[in-house]
Design a protein around this motif. Structure first.
Motif, short mmCIF file in Angstrom:
data_model
loop_
_atom_site.label_atom_id
_atom_site.label_comp_id
_atom_site.label_asym_id
_atom_site.label_seq_id
_atom_site.Cartn_x
_atom_site.Cartn_y
_atom_site.Cartn_z
N GLU A 59 0.83 -1.10 -0.12
CA GLU A 59 0.02 -0.08 0.01
C GLU A 59 0.93 1.39 0.14
N ALA A 60 1.94 1.13 0.74
CA ALA A 60 2.92 2.48 0.75
C ALA A 60 3.42 2.70 -0.83
N LEU A 61 3.72 1.47 -1.28
CA LEU A 61 4.40 1.55 -2.79
C LEU A 61 3.41 2.09 -3.71
N GLU A 62 1.98 1.76 -3.69
CA GLU A 62 1.21 2.23 -4.33
C GLU A 62 0.89 3.76 -4.13
N MET A 63 0.82 4.16 -2.77
CA MET A 63 0.77 5.53 -2.51
C MET A 63 1.76 6.47 -3.17
N ILE A 64 3.08 5.79 -3.03
CA ILE A 64 4.12 6.51 -3.69
C ILE A 64 3.95 6.48 -5.07
N ALA A 68 5.64 7.94 2.89
CA ALA A 68 5.42 6.62 3.13
C ALA A 68 5.96 5.83 4.30
N ARG A 69 7.22 6.26 4.59
CA ARG A 69 7.70 5.86 5.78
C ARG A 69 7.04 6.03 7.24
N ALA A 70 6.35 7.35 7.28
CA ALA A 70 5.62 7.75 8.42
C ALA A 70 4.33 6.88 8.40
N SER A 71 3.64 6.48 7.45
CA SER A 71 2.46 5.58 7.23
C SER A 71 2.97 4.23 7.92
N LEU A 72 4.24 3.65 7.40
CA LEU A 72 4.62 2.44 7.99
C LEU A 72 4.79 2.31 9.32
N GLU A 73 5.86 3.31 9.93
CA GLU A 73 6.34 3.58 11.24
C GLU A 73 4.79 3.71 12.29
N ALA A 74 3.64 4.28 11.94
CA ALA A 74 2.43 4.34 12.41
C ALA A 74 1.98 3.19 12.57
N LYS A 75 2.05 2.34 11.74
CA LYS A 75 1.41 0.98 11.95
C LYS A 75 2.26 -0.20 12.59
N GLY A 76 3.56 0.40 13.21
CA GLY A 76 4.35 -0.48 13.79
C GLY A 76 5.28 -1.19 13.13
N PHE A 77 5.82 -0.94 11.89
CA PHE A 77 6.84 -1.18 11.03
C PHE A 77 8.13 -0.42 11.73
N ARG A 78 9.37 -1.20 11.62
CA ARG A 78 10.62 -0.69 11.95
C ARG A 78 11.24 -0.76 10.46
#
Length: 308
Positions: free
Chosen positions: A205-210, A249-259
């Motif tokens: 989803e982050a890649l698609e957003m990019i 994109a990074r912020a969206s992943l980190e908000a979901k708990g990704f490192r």
């Protein structure tokens, strides 16, 4: 399907096969899925005699624990390969590939490719990859080598290896295979529990957003970007500033708990990291992030604008 466990047996069998079809080689580390099967289908569709290897290479793991945790599913792997119509499975032991010990015996000049992205976060990884791929290529001696685009940087490294060692093989890079929800097929997905498996789609989803954000900027009217300072030239077509897009994109992943290790957009040919992109040359968005204990990678090629 013939199974060979030693170099001697494999060479003897391959030397006895009738001349004719080109030999296509698909190297794997097992824990096979439809992404691997798609490489086999591509080779078979081209009329290739197919050899597939299953070998978990210890020299490409910079974290020994990651090597120990790598999924091993040889029974289901054999079934998948049989169903896919593979002609030969090469199933060597570590001592067969590394008869003098598991050590790196040469250095490959990979240049810039080894300094960014996976190279920066996994030091020594690509040296181990090159060592095992060169050894396998010299053992199998294929005409064509099939690899998946999901490991985009690795494909570029192997192309460099082929050039460095002047190996007589053609690299064929095949598209990423995805699950129905977009998750890139990967052997590491087997390590995801049910909760993490569901949430792993956030990377796609982050890649698609990019892709969408970049497309929106590139769709801006011609002349909306200023000319280069002091050039006296007419205004250029809009170029997408990439830092705000990758940061989102990074912020969206980190908000979901990704490192997150990295979210970057790079030149699709050289892998030079880009600060902006005008849509003219190939580019690729790349992500690597830990989801729980599992490190996942994915990428999406950004298609250049069509010339009017």
């Amino acid at each position: 399907m013939v199974i060979c466990k030693t170099v001697a047996d494999l060479r003897a069998y391959l030397s006895s096969r009738p001349r004719g079809p080109r030999l296509g080689f698909i190297p794997t580390m097992g824990a096979l899925h439809d992404g691997h099967a798609s490489l086999i289908r591509e080779a078979k569709a081209g009329g290739r005699f197919t050899v597939c290897s299953v070998f978990v290479n210890p020299t490409q793991f910079n974290d020994p624990a990651d090597f120990q945790k790598y999924p091993k599913t040889i029974e289901s792997d054999i079934l998948l390969l049989e169903q896919a119509g593979v002609d030969v499975l090469f199933l060597p032991s570590v001592s067969e590939i590394y008869p003098t010990g598991v050590v790196l015996t040469k250095h490959y000049d990979l240049g810039y490719l080894e300094t960014v992205l996976e190279g920066a976060y996994r030091p020594g990884h690509f040296q181990g990859v090159c060592q095992v791929v060169e050894r396998l290529l010299r053992i199998v001696q294929p005409d064509d080598l099939y690899m998946g685009q999901k490991d985009y940087q690795q494909c570029m490294v192997i192309r460099r290896l082929i050039e460095l060692e002047q190996l007589p093989v053609v690299l064929v890079v095949c598209p990423i295979r995805r699950e129905a929800d977009g998750l890139a097929m990967s052997s590491r997905n087997l390590r995801l529990d049910a909760v993490h498996r569901e949430g792993a789609t956030a990377i796609y989803e982050a890649l698609e957003m990019i892709r969408r954000r970049v497309s929106e900027v590139l769709a801006a009217p011609l002349g909306s970007a200023p000319a280069r300072r002091g050039s006296g030239a007419a205004p250029e077509a809009a170029a997408a500033p990439l830092a705000p897009i990758t940061a989102e994109a990074r912020a969206s992943l980190e908000a979901k708990g990704f490192r997150v290790d990295y979210v970057e957009i790079a030149d699709g040919t050289t892998l030079q990291l880009l600060e902006s992109w005008d849509g003219r040359a190939p580019a690729v968005a790349l992500i690597a992030a830990f989801w729980g204990e599992v490190r996942l990678i994915d990428n999406e090629v950004l298609a250049p604008k069509r010339s009017s």
